[in-house]
Write an enzyme that holds these catalytic residues in place. Structure first.
Site, mmCIF file in Angstrom:
data_model
loop_
_atom_site.group_PDB
_atom_site.id
_atom_site.type_symbol
_atom_site.label_atom_id
_atom_site.label_comp_id
_atom_site.label_asym_id
_atom_site.label_seq_id
_atom_site.Cartn_x
_atom_site.Cartn_y
_atom_site.Cartn_z
ATOM 1 N N GLY A 249 8.372 11.235 -24.713
ATOM 2 C CA GLY A 249 7.102 11.003 -24.042
ATOM 3 C C GLY A 249 7.122 11.093 -22.539
ATOM 4 N N CYS A 362 -12.770 34.888 -30.209
ATOM 5 C CA CYS A 362 -14.215 34.931 -30.366
ATOM 6 C C CYS A 362 -14.752 33.507 -30.435
ATOM 7 C CB CYS A 362 -14.542 35.711 -31.632
ATOM 8 S SG CYS A 362 -16.241 36.196 -31.660
HETATM 9 N N1 LLP Z 1 9.516 11.570 -30.801
HETATM 10 C C1 LLP Z 1 8.444 11.455 -31.582
HETATM 11 C C2 LLP Z 1 8.492 10.594 -32.761
HETATM 12 C C3 LLP Z 1 7.282 12.177 -31.286
HETATM 13 O O1 LLP Z 1 6.225 12.045 -32.058
HETATM 14 C C4 LLP Z 1 7.261 13.033 -30.159
HETATM 15 C C5 LLP Z 1 6.077 13.808 -29.839
HETATM 16 C C6 LLP Z 1 8.416 13.128 -29.367
HETATM 17 C C7 LLP Z 1 9.528 12.372 -29.712
HETATM 18 C C8 LLP Z 1 8.496 14.018 -28.161
HETATM 19 O O2 LLP Z 1 7.592 13.646 -27.184
HETATM 20 P P1 LLP Z 1 7.609 14.411 -25.770
HETATM 21 O O3 LLP Z 1 8.875 14.025 -25.054
HETATM 22 O O4 LLP Z 1 7.572 15.859 -26.046
HETATM 23 O O5 LLP Z 1 6.396 13.934 -25.090
HETATM 24 N N2 LLP Z 1 1.054 18.539 -28.908
HETATM 25 C C9 LLP Z 1 0.943 17.546 -27.855
HETATM 26 C C10 LLP Z 1 2.111 16.615 -27.827
HETATM 27 C C11 LLP Z 1 2.324 15.906 -29.130
HETATM 28 C C12 LLP Z 1 3.535 15.037 -29.119
HETATM 29 C C13 LLP Z 1 3.894 14.623 -30.498
HETATM 30 N N3 LLP Z 1 5.057 13.813 -30.577
HETATM 31 C C14 LLP Z 1 0.774 18.256 -26.518
HETATM 32 O O6 LLP Z 1 0.711 19.469 -26.506
HETATM 33 O O7 LLP Z 1 0.655 17.600 -25.482
#
Ligand code: LLP
Length: 435
Positions: A249, A362
């Site tokens: 995150g 589209c």
């Molecule tokens: N661990 C778990 C359990 C997660 O659900 C996620 C992301 C991560 C780690 C990695 O998080 P990061 O470091 O990448 O923030 N599609 C969205 C982001 C969805 C994140 C889902 N889970 C976007 O494009 O912003």
């Protein structure tokens, strides 16, 4: 100058990535094109690995959250750097297998793993499941038992911490489809259920409070909640949990307005909080696991497009249309995600025209960014959208039957394809033509 250290300007006034001219890359591989800098991916992995080691010694593990961008080429890099892996589906697990990723370092997430996916993961002897609901715990136990195996799990816990980010990517609050809430007693019931399963070894707990977070406090808060839950488990059951996975995150910089905190600082503060509470509660120091996805790959990637139609609507706005759009980057329409962009062949010129970048789908909402300043964008120019290494290729689709772009990796000023461009034939490959 261009948000990511991979990017620069050459003597022609063109944008470079990893030292290579983006305009040449667009010419060579055609557009749209994702381009990534291998050195920066490796460097981002090392920042986490080194910071965790510094703050916590050898009792830590960094998993690359492969949902950010899963393909064999990237997983090989993560494995070489010594990362573990977070997968959330059979497809991501299969990619890991094909990349030769060490299976004992694979953690399987997800709120609705299917029976088949669990069977696949058990047969591959993955390191750990992150279990999300009671039904799944029963399935894991049953499948492990059928295969005469003992399977490791972490339980996904909702720490009840509010992370200040987009609602769609917040996950730590009670009203979330992910995990077990502590307040309602569900988390404790899950611990008891798990401890009663003969073929499951409960290693610890996991939380993930959201994505693209810029503050340290919610992470530290979550760590505190998790530690006190570990104490409660020990006090009530006598079982000491050995693993604490604090999720991913960590925010990245998409525009000049974003101000992310250094990983060093994040990790140092979290480690400090965990150590202090472990001492206070007389718990053994847990193994700390982190799961960054976005911050490993986002800054290493850009997307190159060709500009086509430029439509000025007097007094309203100017649409600059590119040859990709929501099919290769749905993040603006999904989250209103901010992006920076540069006209790659005019990267030395002043960006003083405010325009809206539109895709070719589209659909009116098919925009990459609104009200963004570009340097006199014209038909035939190459447009680079920056910081697209995460959640772009992995969220791409074939909407409007648009073939997915290729991904090119740059290393030592050499370019190589790591994912081929889809052809029209690829787009119809699963269509069954009834004769
Ligand atoms: N661990 C778990 C359990 C997660 O659900 C996620 C992301 C991560 C780690 C990695 O998080 P990061 O470091 O990448 O923030 N599609 C969205 C982001 C969805 C994140 C889902 N889970 C976007 O494009 O912003």
């Amino acid at each position: 100058m261009f948000l990511s250290e991979s990017l620069g300007l050459n003597e022609k006034g063109n944008l470079t990535i990893g030292g290579l001219d983006t305009v040449d890359l667009a010419e060579k591989y055609k557009t749209p094109l994702y381009v990534m800098d291998e050195e920066l991916i490796r460097k981002n992995c090392r920042l986490y690995l080194d910071s965790l080691k510094k703050a916590y010694g050898d009792n830590g593990l960094v998993l690359y959250a492969s949902k950010a961008f899963s393909c064999i080429g990237v997983l090989k890099i993560a494995a070489q750097e010594g990362m573990g892996l977070d997968v959330v589906s059979g497809g991501e697990l299969y990619t890991a297998k094909k990349a030769g990723f060490p299976m004992d370092k694979v953690y399987f997430h997800g709120n609705n793993k299917t029976y088949d996916e669990i069977e696949f993961a058990v047969s591959e002897n993955i390191g750990c499941f992150v279990a999300d609901n009671i039904g799944e715990i029963c399935d894991i136990d049953e499948i492990a038992s059928k295969n005469n195996k003992i399977v490791n799990i972490l339980l996904r816990i909702k720490p009840g911490v509010d992370a200040h980010t987009h609602d769609f990517i917040k996950t730590g609050q009670i009203d979330s489809k992910f995990g077990f809430a502590i307040e309602t007693g569900e988390a404790f019931d899950a611990v008891k259920k798990t401890l009663s399963c003969k073929s499951i070894n409960l290693l610890g707990i996991h939380c993930h409070i959201g994505s693209q977070i810029f503050e340290i406090e919610p992470f530290v808060e979550a760590a505190k909640v998790m530690l006190s839950f570990m104490k409660a488990v020990r006090d009530e059951t006598g079982v000491e949990l050995s693993h604490l996975n604090l999720g991913g995150g960590y925010g990245v910089q998409y525009t000049k307005d974003d101000d992310p905190i250094g990983y060093d600082e994040y990790i140092g503060d979290i480690a400090k909080a965990v150590r202090k509470l472990a001492e206070k509660y007389q718990l053994k120091m847990p193994k700390i696991i982190m799961e960054p996805g976005r911050s490993i790959v986002a800054s290493a990637g850009i997307t190159l497009y060709k500009i086509g139609a430029v439509k000025e609507i007097p007094g309203i706005r100017t649409y600059v249309s590119v040859d990709g759009g929501m099919a290769d980057n749905p993040r603006y329409i999904m989250y209103g995600a901010p992006y920076s962009a540069v006209v790659a062949n005019k990267a030395d010129q002043k960006a003083d025209r405010i325009v809206t970048i539109a895709g070719k789908c589209c659909e009116s909402g098919d925009l990459i960014q609104e009200n963004i300043a570009l340097a006199n964008p014209e038909k035939g120019d190459v447009l680079a959208v920056l910081v697209t290494g995460a959640y772009n290729y992995s969220m791409s689709s074939n909407y409007n039957r648009i073939p997915k772009p290729a991904v090119v990796m740059i290393k030592d000023k050499k370019d190589r394809i790591i994912v081929k461009r889809e052809s029209y034939e690829d787009v119809i490959r699963n269509d069954v033509s009834e004769e």
